[in-house]
Write an enzyme that holds these catalytic residues in place. Structure first.
Site, mmCIF file in Angstrom:
data_model
loop_
_atom_site.group_PDB
_atom_site.id
_atom_site.type_symbol
_atom_site.label_atom_id
_atom_site.label_comp_id
_atom_site.label_asym_id
_atom_site.label_seq_id
_atom_site.Cartn_x
_atom_site.Cartn_y
_atom_site.Cartn_z
ATOM 1 N N ASN A 58 0.876 -1.168 0.000
ATOM 2 C CA ASN A 58 0.000 0.000 0.000
ATOM 3 C C ASN A 58 0.915 1.221 0.000
ATOM 4 O O ASN A 58 1.583 1.511 1.004
ATOM 5 C CB ASN A 58 -0.918 -0.007 1.232
ATOM 6 N N GLU A 89 -3.794 1.765 -2.981
ATOM 7 C CA GLU A 89 -3.828 3.210 -2.736
ATOM 8 C C GLU A 89 -2.831 3.944 -3.620
ATOM 9 O O GLU A 89 -2.058 4.771 -3.148
ATOM 10 C CB GLU A 89 -3.608 3.551 -1.252
ATOM 11 N N TYR A 165 -7.744 -3.478 -2.343
ATOM 12 C CA TYR A 165 -7.692 -2.470 -1.280
ATOM 13 C C TYR A 165 -9.087 -2.410 -0.675
ATOM 14 O O TYR A 165 -10.004 -1.804 -1.240
ATOM 15 C CB TYR A 165 -7.274 -1.120 -1.865
ATOM 16 N N ASN A 207 -7.321 -4.086 5.467
ATOM 17 C CA ASN A 207 -7.876 -3.125 6.422
ATOM 18 C C ASN A 207 -8.504 -3.788 7.635
ATOM 19 O O ASN A 207 -9.544 -3.357 8.142
ATOM 20 C CB ASN A 207 -8.893 -2.209 5.728
ATOM 21 N N HIS A 303 2.409 2.268 5.045
ATOM 22 C CA HIS A 303 2.495 0.808 5.048
ATOM 23 C C HIS A 303 3.882 0.401 4.565
ATOM 24 O O HIS A 303 4.548 1.157 3.864
ATOM 25 C CB HIS A 303 1.460 0.188 4.093
#
Lengths: 312, 312
Positions: A58, A89, A165, A207, A303
């Site tokens: 990420n 992202e 994501y 997440n 990240h």
DNA sequence: CGTGCAATG
DNA sequence: CATTGCACG
């Protein structure tokens, strides 16, 4: 001032002797947990037989990463000599993709990008590969979930690679219900469909820190996006119980290894992190995993990259 | 990481020998115009009698300026040892003012701030003074024109000081008519009212280059905000014809001296500038002006400061 | 805290 | 080419 993502042999990084995350992982080691230190805990590289190395990162804005001058941007990931790199992202718009492709180093000619049409400069994924995939698929095939550019799938000889994501549940958990009752089941169903023809590898920023070992302060984050009961249960029921194996946790049942540290309180210095990034694989190939690892020394994002070495 | 606006004697700046704006002012000097060079063209400092030094600067974001590390922020203005400093485009919100006041150097205890209530982080002015004013007034007294924090007035013994940031006519000149038919006349009327009791000094970013000598490329900017026929005529009719004297132009009828260089095309390096910042004074005190000057060596904004030394 | 957008100049 | 706010994380 973008940089080419090239690397020379003498740019290879020597890791410092004692990484802070080794020292600081937990002041009081609990429950037999051990710090994850990639320098000491990773198995020797494979020398015989065929393997493929997948990485996932990420990047929290790919254009910002390409400008990043500090210790290690994509060069460092490339130190890893991966076959496939999955990004999340990217925050690219469709119109940015062509120019960003110019930054790809030679050998990684195959790249596949999703962008958010709903919100510009938001979300976005990519699969960058030196192996040409047999096929590529964008989204889940459900228009309700496909406007934010959150999924791209590449089919290879022996597996599907799903790069995602997962939606953040947001401030005030206002998207928690969408996330757990809509998104997670849809992604899970999609993977089960693919699995009918080939093993599936899911990677990306899921997440969710699954268990207490996956977050530095479990008690304080019970109602924080990414560690709610609902998300953790959804993670279990939609992915693990459906036969997808958390490869890092299988390999290191007691290792505290984070992949995300919020910018807000300087969490990276003190290793106040979360494990949000995963490689999940179909049970049928779980034993083919040689190494599921974390590269916490790579900066440039909130990240860090993770990797998977798979025998094929 | 704000810096205190302090200065030590050995920080005083030695100007370089040949400033670019001297060399590059106009490749072909025309019409008898001469470059304005503060090193050679300014009169000797006053040694006898009383004087006051006023300065004015459009800082284009005061919080950014306070972080600015390059050659000269407010320290350099302070090299000037001014009595009063007028700022425009502070872009502060009401809630920021207290913390910014902490940055003021000792001796300048009197400061008066306006902020835009209509648009946050927009416009905004300040008067910072080591002389305590007799009174201070915010706005023009016309609610229609006072929601953007564009005017602050301080009354001193022998004059009113009106500090203003005149509305930019905007892209597509969409605010040109408001500017020329509403704002300029209202400001002018306000000044004429004040003038009934005392001479008036108007300073600030008047957002108009009055004549061809006041802009590097007059032909190319006839429909650009700040150099339209309408604005230039309004400048003449509302201010000059009403008895306010452009002190810089009176002192230097033929000097090409700019106070603004757009960021967009690196205009400062090549001195492609505009004179948008002024000290206008009531006719009755026009002959008391010792020096109306420009400080083009001061960086940190797209405008540079201007100064006025007045015998009192 | 840091990315990226949008409005403004 | 800069500043600011704002959304999002």
């Amino acid at each position: 001032t973008k940089r080419k993502l090239s690397i020379k042999t003498d740019d290879l990084i020597t890791l410092p002797q004692a990484e802070p995350w080794t020292v600081l992982a937990h002041k009081k080691p609990q429950k037999g947990w051990i710090p994850y230190n990639p320098r000491t805990i990773r198995p020797a590289p494979l020398t015989d037989g065929n393997s493929v190395k997948l990485m996932s990162w990420n990047v929290n804005g790919l254009r910002a990463l390409l400008k990043f001058e500090g210790f290690s941007a994509l060069e460092l990931a490339q130190r890893e000599n991966f076959d496939v790199l999955c990004l999340q992202e990217t925050k690219l718009q469709d119109k940015d993709v062509d120019s960003v492709k110019q930054c790809l180093i030679d050998g990684y000619e195959n790249s596949f990008w999703t962008c958010s049409n709903a919100k510009l400069g938001y979300s976005g994924t990519a699969i960058i590969s030196r192996i040409k995939p047999l096929s590529v698929c964008y989204g889940l095939g459900i228009p309700d979930h496909d406007s934010e550019g959150r999924v791209v799938t590449a089919e290879f000889d022996s597996f599907y690679l799903v790069n995602t994501y997962v939606p953040n549940s947001g401030d005030g958990l206002k998207r928690l219900s969408y996330r757990t009752t809509q998104w997670d089941p849809s992604l899970s169903n999609y993977m089960k469909e693919l699995e009918k023809s080939k093993p599936v590898i899911l990677t990306g920023d899921l997440n969710c820190a699954h268990q207490e070992i996956d977050i530095y302060n479990p008690a304080g984050n019970k109602r924080s996006a990414g560690f709610t009961e609902e998300e953790r249960r959804s993670f279990g029921s939609n992915f693990l119980s459906k036969g997808f194996v958390d490869t890092f946790r299988k390999q290191h049942p007691n290792a505290v290894g984070y992949t995300y540290w919020g910018y807000r309180h300087g969490g990276r210095k003190t290793n106040r992190g979360w494990r949000l990034d995963y490689f999940l694989v179909s049970e049928s190939i779980a034993d083919d995993v040689h190494d599921s690892y974390i590269a916490p020394d790579v900066n440039g994002s909130d990240h860090c990259p993770i990797g998977l070495v798979l025998k094929v």
